[in-house]
Design an enzyme around this catalytic site. Structure first.
Site, mmCIF file in Angstrom:
data_model
loop_
_atom_site.group_PDB
_atom_site.id
_atom_site.type_symbol
_atom_site.label_atom_id
_atom_site.label_comp_id
_atom_site.label_asym_id
_atom_site.label_seq_id
_atom_site.Cartn_x
_atom_site.Cartn_y
_atom_site.Cartn_z
ATOM 1 N N GLU A 1 -12.068 2.581 6.124
ATOM 2 C CA GLU A 1 -10.988 3.039 7.001
ATOM 3 C C GLU A 1 -11.061 4.556 7.121
ATOM 4 O O GLU A 1 -10.288 5.284 6.500
ATOM 5 C CB GLU A 1 -9.612 2.594 6.470
ATOM 6 C CG GLU A 1 -8.517 2.813 7.508
ATOM 7 C CD GLU A 1 -7.133 2.457 7.010
ATOM 8 O OE1 GLU A 1 -6.436 1.697 7.699
ATOM 9 O OE2 GLU A 1 -6.744 2.948 5.934
ATOM 10 N N ASP B 1 -5.854 2.672 -1.260
ATOM 11 C CA ASP B 1 -6.636 3.511 -0.356
ATOM 12 C C ASP B 1 -6.906 4.813 -1.099
ATOM 13 O O ASP B 1 -5.987 5.589 -1.364
ATOM 14 C CB ASP B 1 -5.854 3.761 0.932
ATOM 15 C CG ASP B 1 -6.674 4.490 1.987
ATOM 16 O OD1 ASP B 1 -7.518 5.332 1.601
ATOM 17 O OD2 ASP B 1 -6.467 4.236 3.187
ATOM 18 N N GLN C 1 -9.547 0.694 0.168
ATOM 19 C CA GLN C 1 -10.025 1.379 1.366
ATOM 20 C C GLN C 1 -10.532 2.760 0.979
ATOM 21 O O GLN C 1 -10.072 3.346 -0.013
ATOM 22 C CB GLN C 1 -8.919 1.472 2.422
ATOM 23 C CG GLN C 1 -8.564 0.102 2.997
ATOM 24 C CD GLN C 1 -7.409 0.140 3.959
ATOM 25 O OE1 GLN C 1 -6.460 0.913 3.803
ATOM 26 N NE2 GLN C 1 -7.455 -0.721 4.973
ATOM 27 N N GLU D 1 0.831 -1.208 0.000
ATOM 28 C CA GLU D 1 0.000 0.000 0.000
ATOM 29 C C GLU D 1 0.862 1.253 0.000
ATOM 30 O O GLU D 1 1.781 1.381 0.817
ATOM 31 C CB GLU D 1 -0.911 0.017 1.233
ATOM 32 C CG GLU D 1 -1.814 1.243 1.305
ATOM 33 C CD GLU D 1 -2.580 1.342 2.614
ATOM 34 O OE1 GLU D 1 -3.602 2.052 2.649
ATOM 35 O OE2 GLU D 1 -2.151 0.722 3.612
#
Length: 262
Positions: free
Chosen positions: A240, A178, A204, A143
């Site tokens: 998240e 994300d 996310q 990530e």
């Protein structure tokens, strides 16, 4: 259709961690993720999943010494033994929790250090992780993190993540996107979805810039969800974000997809 996982590190924080499994299930979630399981025995977490009808879909390798500024050790040239011990421990938890994916954290590159050495260490450790997890059918995530959240992290752009995934060159290496970080660093999220199509293993979400519920801010999430459907993304989407208030009060955006218990 999107599949949402409650991030128990950030949602339902008004109750103790072990009570968040029930809170998530009561709110209609059928899957969960969180940062780190290691404070609790794996059998206890597995029982919390079972008794609440939940699936664990993601957790991270250990972060290292957070107080000393670490955020992962898999990129640190002087911490290879620690990194591989953390990877081995994560595999034990993944097997006990029947978790299909684990995020291997890279690490912070201190200013003035040789970034290439950190990157090569990360590549070597990720190959180790991928090869350890592959026989069990478990995927490894990497990530990118924006400097807004984690300055000097090994990689910040989704395209750096793609380059690293290509260099690691293992079939069970995927990119965890994300969209909070992606919007801040790269923008053009639709293009990212298409450029990384087939390489995204987990997603996310949070609003930008406040990192609250995905019903505010500059990202049009209904459009993003529709675009993910168009490319047939079938993985989970982790929630998240930091709720504006009580988690349950901010879930109106997700009602079409949650299975609330009555």
């Amino acid at each position: 259709m999107p599949k949402f996982a409650a991030n128990l590190s950030m949602l339902f924080t008004d109750v103790p961690f072990l009570d968040r499994f029930k809170a998530a299930a009561d709110a209609g979630f059928t899957s969960v993720e969180y940062l780190f399981p290691y404070e609790y025995p794996a059998p206890l977490l597995a029982e919390k999943l079972r008794e609440n009808g939940l699936k664990q879909v993601l957790f991270n390798t250990a972060p290292g010494n957070i107080a000393a500024g670490e955020w992962g050790v898999s990129a640190l040239p002087d911490r290879i033994e620690d990194a591989r011990r953390d990877i081995d421990n994560a595999l034990e938890y993944a097997l006990a929790l029947n978790c299909p994916s684990v995020l291997v954290m890279g690490g912070v590159v201190p200013p003035g250090e040789d970034r290439d050495a950190y990157q090569q260490t990360f590549i070597d450790n990720l190959r180790y992780a991928a090869d350890k997890f592959a026989p069990h059918g478990i995927n490894i995530m990497i990530e990118a993190l924006s400097a807004k959240v984690k300055p000097n992290y090994l990689f910040a752009s989704q395209y750096q993540a793609l380059e690293l995934a290509n260099l690691i060159d293992r079939p069970n290496i995927y990119i965890q996107v994300d969209f909070f970080h992606a919007q801040i660093v790269d923008g053009n999220l639709t293009q990212i979805i298409h450029d990384l199509d087939g390489r995204i293993g987990h997603i996310q979400i949070a609003s930008v810039p406040a990192r609250h519920e995905p019903d505010e801010g500059e990202i049009n999430y209904p459009f993003i969800f529709a675009e993910l459907d168009r490319v047939n993304y079938s993985g989970w989407i982790g929630c998240e974000y930091n709720p504006r208030g009580k988690t349950e009060d901010g879930l109106g955006w997700a009602e079409p997809w949650l299975e609330k218990k009555h």
